[in-house]
Design a protein around this motif. Structure first.
Motif, PDB file in Angstrom:
ATOM      1  N   PRO A   1      -1.028   5.363 -17.505  1.00 29.18           N
ATOM      2  CA  PRO A   1      -0.066   6.352 -16.850  1.00 29.18           C
ATOM      3  C   PRO A   1       0.841   5.494 -15.763  1.00 29.18           C
ATOM      4  CG  PRO A   1      -2.527   6.573 -17.410  1.00 29.18           C
ATOM      5  CD  PRO A   1      -2.758   5.237 -17.670  1.00 29.18           C
ATOM      6  N   TYR A   2       1.298   5.846 -14.711  1.00 30.42           N
ATOM      7  CA  TYR A   2       2.414   4.918 -14.212  1.00 30.42           C
ATOM      8  C   TYR A   2       1.705   4.451 -13.102  1.00 30.42           C
ATOM      9  CZ  TYR A   2       6.383   4.146 -11.832  1.00 30.42           C
ATOM     10  OH  TYR A   2       7.507   3.023 -10.658  1.00 30.42           O
ATOM     11  N   LEU A   3       0.157   5.202 -12.814  1.00 32.63           N
ATOM     12  CA  LEU A   3       0.385   4.067 -11.705  1.00 32.63           C
ATOM     13  C   LEU A   3      -0.565   2.836 -11.600  1.00 32.63           C
ATOM     14  CD1 LEU A   3      -0.527   4.210  -8.408  1.00 32.63           C
ATOM     15  CD2 LEU A   3      -2.733   5.688  -8.699  1.00 32.63           C
ATOM     16  N   ASP A   4      -1.176   3.084 -13.008  1.00 30.54           N
ATOM     17  CA  ASP A   4      -1.687   1.468 -13.563  1.00 30.54           C
ATOM     18  C   ASP A   4      -0.240   1.167 -14.057  1.00 30.54           C
ATOM     19  OD1 ASP A   4      -3.769   3.596 -14.222  1.00 30.54           O
ATOM     20  OD2 ASP A   4      -4.226   2.925 -15.467  1.00 30.54           O
ATOM     21  N   TYR A   5       0.611   1.408 -14.523  1.00 25.49           N
ATOM     22  CA  TYR A   5       1.270   0.587 -15.073  1.00 25.49           C
ATOM     23  C   TYR A   5       2.039  -0.026 -14.049  1.00 25.49           C
ATOM     24  CZ  TYR A   5       6.220  -0.324 -17.437  1.00 25.49           C
ATOM     25  OH  TYR A   5       7.413  -1.507 -17.911  1.00 25.49           O
ATOM     26  N   LEU A   6       1.942   0.691 -12.460  1.00 23.65           N
ATOM     27  CA  LEU A   6       2.965   0.002 -11.099  1.00 23.65           C
ATOM     28  C   LEU A   6       1.827  -0.609 -10.611  1.00 23.65           C
ATOM     29  CD1 LEU A   6       5.432   0.487  -9.646  1.00 23.65           C
ATOM     30  CD2 LEU A   6       3.471   2.244  -8.295  1.00 23.65           C
ATOM     31  N   ALA A   7       0.632  -0.502 -10.742  1.00 21.51           N
ATOM     32  CA  ALA A   7      -0.049  -1.487 -10.015  1.00 21.51           C
ATOM     33  C   ALA A   7      -0.592  -2.793 -10.118  1.00 21.51           C
ATOM     34  CB  ALA A   7      -1.735  -1.678  -9.793  1.00 21.51           C
ATOM     35  N   PRO A   8       0.137  -3.592 -11.306  1.00 21.24           N
ATOM     36  CA  PRO A   8       0.494  -4.921 -11.595  1.00 21.24           C
ATOM     37  C   PRO A   8       1.263  -5.150 -10.515  1.00 21.24           C
ATOM     38  CG  PRO A   8      -0.782  -4.031 -13.434  1.00 21.24           C
ATOM     39  CD  PRO A   8       0.201  -2.917 -12.558  1.00 21.24           C
ATOM     40  N   GLY A   9       2.739  -4.814 -10.777  1.00 17.86           N
ATOM     41  CA  GLY A   9       4.172  -4.773 -10.364  1.00 17.86           C
ATOM     42  C   GLY A   9       3.929  -4.886  -8.979  1.00 17.86           C
ATOM     43  N   ILE A  10       3.226  -3.785  -8.187  1.00 20.95           N
ATOM     44  CA  ILE A  10       3.269  -3.924  -6.967  1.00 20.95           C
ATOM     45  C   ILE A  10       2.208  -5.672  -6.240  1.00 20.95           C
ATOM     46  CG2 ILE A  10       2.690  -2.716  -5.049  1.00 20.95           C
ATOM     47  CD1 ILE A  10       5.074  -1.647  -5.978  1.00 20.95           C
TER      48      ILE A  10
ATOM     49  N   ALA B   1       0.797  -0.929  -0.166  1.00 19.35           N
ATOM     50  CA  ALA B   1       0.284   0.113   0.091  1.00 19.35           C
ATOM     51  C   ALA B   1       0.710   1.393  -0.412  1.00 19.35           C
ATOM     52  CB  ALA B   1      -1.146   0.149   0.890  1.00 19.35           C
ATOM     53  N   LEU B   2       1.970   1.350   0.574  1.00 19.66           N
ATOM     54  CA  LEU B   2       2.531   3.002   1.117  1.00 19.66           C
ATOM     55  C   LEU B   2       3.834   2.402  -0.597  1.00 19.66           C
ATOM     56  CD1 LEU B   2       4.423   1.385   4.750  1.00 19.66           C
ATOM     57  CD2 LEU B   2       3.078   3.363   3.835  1.00 19.66           C
ATOM     58  N   TRP B   3       4.098   1.381  -0.966  1.00 17.98           N
ATOM     59  CA  TRP B   3       4.469   1.536  -2.522  1.00 17.98           C
ATOM     60  C   TRP B   3       3.375   2.939  -3.686  1.00 17.98           C
ATOM     61  CZ3 TRP B   3       8.963   1.109  -5.041  1.00 17.98           C
ATOM     62  CH2 TRP B   3      10.600   0.419  -4.590  1.00 17.98           C
ATOM     63  N   LEU B   4       1.924   1.651  -3.283  1.00 18.92           N
ATOM     64  CA  LEU B   4       1.154   2.476  -4.806  1.00 18.92           C
ATOM     65  C   LEU B   4       0.984   3.750  -3.961  1.00 18.92           C
ATOM     66  CD1 LEU B   4      -1.085   0.097  -4.563  1.00 18.92           C
ATOM     67  CD2 LEU B   4       0.201   1.024  -6.895  1.00 18.92           C
ATOM     68  N   LEU B   5       0.634   4.101  -2.647  1.00 17.43           N
ATOM     69  CA  LEU B   5       0.281   5.527  -2.085  1.00 17.43           C
ATOM     70  C   LEU B   5       1.274   6.162  -2.029  1.00 17.43           C
ATOM     71  CD1 LEU B   5      -1.787   4.607   0.619  1.00 17.43           C
ATOM     72  CD2 LEU B   5      -2.433   6.139  -1.744  1.00 17.43           C
ATOM     73  N   ILE B   6       2.900   6.232  -1.951  1.00 20.87           N
ATOM     74  CA  ILE B   6       4.118   6.813  -1.877  1.00 20.87           C
ATOM     75  C   ILE B   6       4.594   7.187  -3.292  1.00 20.87           C
ATOM     76  CG2 ILE B   6       6.143   7.452  -0.951  1.00 20.87           C
ATOM     77  CD1 ILE B   6       4.475   6.820   1.444  1.00 20.87           C
ATOM     78  N   PHE B   7       4.973   5.794  -3.365  1.00 25.13           N
ATOM     79  CA  PHE B   7       5.652   5.953  -4.903  1.00 25.13           C
ATOM     80  C   PHE B   7       5.362   6.006  -6.467  1.00 25.13           C
ATOM     81  CE2 PHE B   7       8.517   3.829  -8.022  1.00 25.13           C
ATOM     82  CZ  PHE B   7      10.166   3.410  -7.507  1.00 25.13           C
ATOM     83  N   GLY B   8       3.698   5.339  -5.941  1.00 21.09           N
ATOM     84  CA  GLY B   8       3.328   5.560  -7.385  1.00 21.09           C
ATOM     85  C   GLY B   8       2.712   7.267  -7.329  1.00 21.09           C
ATOM     86  N   GLU B   9       2.208   7.786  -6.243  1.00 23.27           N
ATOM     87  CA  GLU B   9       2.080   9.112  -6.735  1.00 23.27           C
ATOM     88  C   GLU B   9       2.680  10.059  -7.273  1.00 23.27           C
ATOM     89  OE1 GLU B   9      -1.153  10.094  -7.284  1.00 23.27           O
ATOM     90  OE2 GLU B   9      -2.396   7.981  -6.273  1.00 23.27           O
ATOM     91  N   THR B  10       3.878  10.125  -6.571  1.00 25.26           N
ATOM     92  CA  THR B  10       5.221  10.630  -6.811  1.00 25.26           C
ATOM     93  C   THR B  10       5.387  10.777  -8.134  1.00 25.26           C
ATOM     94  OG1 THR B  10       5.527  10.860  -3.811  1.00 25.26           O
ATOM     95  CG2 THR B  10       6.896  11.322  -5.879  1.00 25.26           C
TER      96      THR B  10
END
Length: 290
Positions: A93-102, A71-80
């Motif tokens: 969008p990067y957050l979309d790209y990141l979610a499967p990786g997390i 959750a911290l990876w998504l909320l902090i790293f992803g949003e930033t």
């Protein structure tokens, strides 16, 4: 009244032995039809999986605490990184790209320390008792591996709900969601078997913890979970191509957000990796109780 013929037949029947009548002898039972080997193996795998899941039902604290880091990876790293646009991901969008990786990362973190439970069972004497049962070692390992997969799915639900709340455009196709389940189960099965293999080599919890911590971050950063493979230096790209986590992430991105991928290749690699992991862990399982 019976005729002489029927009376004679009755007397002959009464004096006949059970074997002559085709009936089982007293004190003996008809042999049951043995199960097919594959059915027996599946039944024992399912039994081991249920035992492992019962442990999770009695203590859900681990699931809640392990969900904090993703959750911290998504909320902090992803949003930033979505705001600063530091990592180019094309039209996605990067957050979309990141979610499967997390999601893949959370499954990895659950599985890579699963061997600690095997060492605990050895110290408690449980493993020795399991190994003297008729259950094949491959069934024991497979049951534990897929129980780890179910643990990962329970955590994946929380990650995907958070992703949806953050605006990630997830698929609504039920067949794709079924594919996500299969991919997560296969990926977690491999990494949990890797952990059990390390347990069979390390023989102690402290060594396993050290090795697990040493390989977790290279596996994560040496995959395409955070950034596209094209952005990596050549030596890291080579590592990414032999890293099963990269294939898991690629399959999850294709299924969850519809990015182009190689789904059949990804599934094939994960299946082969899971089978190899089960074989390796099964071969080393007996070493723990010698």
């Amino acid at each position: 009244m019976p005729t002489p013929e029927t009376g004679s037949t009755s007397r002959e029947t009464a004096s006949a032995t059970p074997a002559e009548l085709g009936a089982p002898r007293a004190g003996s039972a008809e042999p049951a039809h043995p199960r097919a080997p594959w059915r027996l193996l599946l039944a024992r795998v399912a039994a081991m999986c249920i035992v492992e899941l019962q442990k999770m039902r009695h203590d859900r604290t681990e699931l809640y605490t392990r969900a904090i880091q993703p959750a911290l990876w998504l909320l902090i790293f992803g949003e930033t990184f979505s705001r600063i646009k530091a990592i180019p991901t094309g039209k996605v969008p990067y957050l979309d790209y990141l979610a499967p990786g997390i999601l893949a990362q959370s499954a990895l973190f659950i599985a890579i320390f699963y061997g600690i439970q095997i060492i605990w069972e050895r110290d408690a004497g449980v493993l020795a008792k399991l190994l003297v049962t008729p259950t094949p070692r491959a069934a024991l390992v497979t049951g534990k591996a897929f129980a780890a997969g179910v643990r990962s799915l329970a955590q994946a639900v929380a990650i995907l709900v958070l992703s949806a709340l953050l605006g990630v455009a997830l698929t609504v196709n039920p067949l794709r969601w079924l594919g996500v389940v299969v991919v997560v189960m296969l990926g977690t099965a491999f990494f949990s078997c890797l952990s059990m293999t390390i347990a069979g080599l390390a023989m102690s919890r402290d060594r396993l913890m050290g090795i697990g911590q040493a390989i977790t971050m290279p596996l994560f950063f040496g995959s395409n979970a955070l950034y596209p493979v094209d952005l990596m230096p050549g030596w890291l790209q080579a590592i990414s191509h032999i890293n099963p986590l990269s294939y898991e992430v690629d399959a999850l991105r294709n299924l969850l957000i519809g990015t182009p991928g190689h789904l059949l290749l990804d599934l094939g690699v994960l299946v082969v990796a899971a089978i190899a992991g089960i074989a390796a862990a099964s071969a080393l399982l007996g070493r723990l109780v010698r």
